[in-house]
Motif scaffolding. Structure first.
Motif, short mmCIF file in Angstrom:
data_model
loop_
_atom_site.label_atom_id
_atom_site.label_comp_id
_atom_site.label_asym_id
_atom_site.label_seq_id
_atom_site.Cartn_x
_atom_site.Cartn_y
_atom_site.Cartn_z
N GLN A 61 -2.61 1.18 -13.63
CA GLN A 61 -3.00 -0.31 -12.79
C GLN A 61 -3.60 -1.17 -13.94
O GLN A 61 -4.41 -0.54 -14.48
CB GLN A 61 -3.79 0.12 -11.77
N ASN B 206 0.96 -1.16 0.05
CA ASN B 206 -0.10 -0.30 -0.03
C ASN B 206 0.86 1.19 0.07
O ASN B 206 1.49 1.64 0.94
CB ASN B 206 -0.93 -0.03 1.16
N SER C 279 -7.85 -5.77 -4.19
CA SER C 279 -8.25 -6.09 -2.87
C SER C 279 -7.16 -6.71 -1.86
O SER C 279 -6.86 -7.67 -2.31
CB SER C 279 -9.51 -6.79 -2.95
N SER D 248 0.39 4.40 -0.25
CA SER D 248 -0.13 5.50 0.38
C SER D 248 0.41 5.40 1.89
O SER D 248 0.56 6.44 2.68
CB SER D 248 -1.69 5.44 0.49
N ASP E 40 -9.07 -1.51 -8.71
CA ASP E 40 -9.37 -1.53 -7.24
C ASP E 40 -9.04 -3.09 -6.84
O ASP E 40 -9.74 -3.58 -6.56
CB ASP E 40 -10.91 -1.19 -6.88
N THR F 267 1.52 -3.21 -12.10
CA THR F 267 1.32 -1.79 -11.62
C THR F 267 2.50 -1.26 -12.36
O THR F 267 3.91 -1.76 -12.22
CB THR F 267 1.46 -1.75 -10.23
N SER G 251 -5.58 3.11 -7.70
CA SER G 251 -5.66 2.68 -6.44
C SER G 251 -3.80 2.52 -6.03
O SER G 251 -3.09 2.46 -6.99
CB SER G 251 -5.76 1.00 -6.41
#
Length: 226
Positions: A64, A45, A70, A47, A68, A106, A99
């Protein structure tokens, strides 16, 4: 206490660069008192990176494969335990449609801080990368996690592999009481000789800082939520 063998991962190849063929090979390892799923969530992640990653405090997700992904578990909240950083903070990408979770396919830019100890503003070194492998740890089977990124050769201004071809691997293995995290990179190409000559010692230090920062963030987040 877990004793790590081969802590610099000197005997570990990347998917396309055997150890004996690597011009530059660096790595680091650590033990983290958390599950592989928790460590995986923090690393994938992006972020959370401004809160713990002094070497790469900012990432831009360029594309991406799916909108989204998961993750298998939520990343620790980056708010309670921000890591100290002397570099000038730069906001994350504001493109809310992409995301921040790394997954296979990615394409992203790592904004590398080559002098994290400096108190002066400094430009980042941008590295365009592509996730080529992404396998999350599985709590049911006990299988570890593995994520690999390499140079995005389609990015604007990207170098051809003959000049510089890096590959980087992270592996997460469940052990008693937590997770062993291994992180290593191999480079080939003519410029790899220059990188080895000018930056090998500094990069080795930053790789060790990378896993130490990740450990501090994940364990600190678990302590704060206990």
């Amino acid at each position: 206490m877990t004793t790590l063998t081969d802590p610099n991962n000197a005997t570990r190849a990347t998917p396309n660069i055997p150890v004996e063929k690597a011009i530059l090979h660096i790595g680091s390892s650590t033990f983290i008192s958390a599950s592989p799923q928790e460590v995986w969530a923090a690393l994938t992640n992006t972020s959370t990176w401004p809160s713990w990653n002094n070497f790469v405090p900012r990432v831009t997700i360029n594309s991406q494969p799916t909108p989204d992904p998961s993750p298998s578990t939520s990343a620790p909240d980056p708010t309670p335990t921000p890591a100290a950083s002397t570099s000038t903070p730069t906001p994350q990408s504001t493109d809310a449609t992409l995301s921040p979770i790394l997954q296979k396919g990615t394409k992203f830019t790592l904004h590398v801080c080559m002098d994290s100890t400096s108190t002066k503003p400094q430009p980042s070194t941008d590295i365009h990368a592509l996730i080529s492998e992404c396998s999350a740890p599985d709590a049911e089977t006990g299988q570890g996690g593995r994520i690999v990124w390499t140079a995005d050769t389609e990015a604007p201004g990207a170098m051809p592999p003959s000049l510089l071809h890096p590959e980087r691997v992270h592996e997460f293995t469940a052990v008693e009481g937590g997770t062993v995290v291994r992180n290593w990179e191999a480079q080939n190409g003519w410029l790899a000789y220059v990188v080895r000559w000018m930056y090998q010692a500094k990069l080795q230090g930053y790789f060790e800082m990378w896993v130490a920062d990740l450990k501090k963030f994940v364990e600190g987040s678990n302590t704060a939520s206990a």
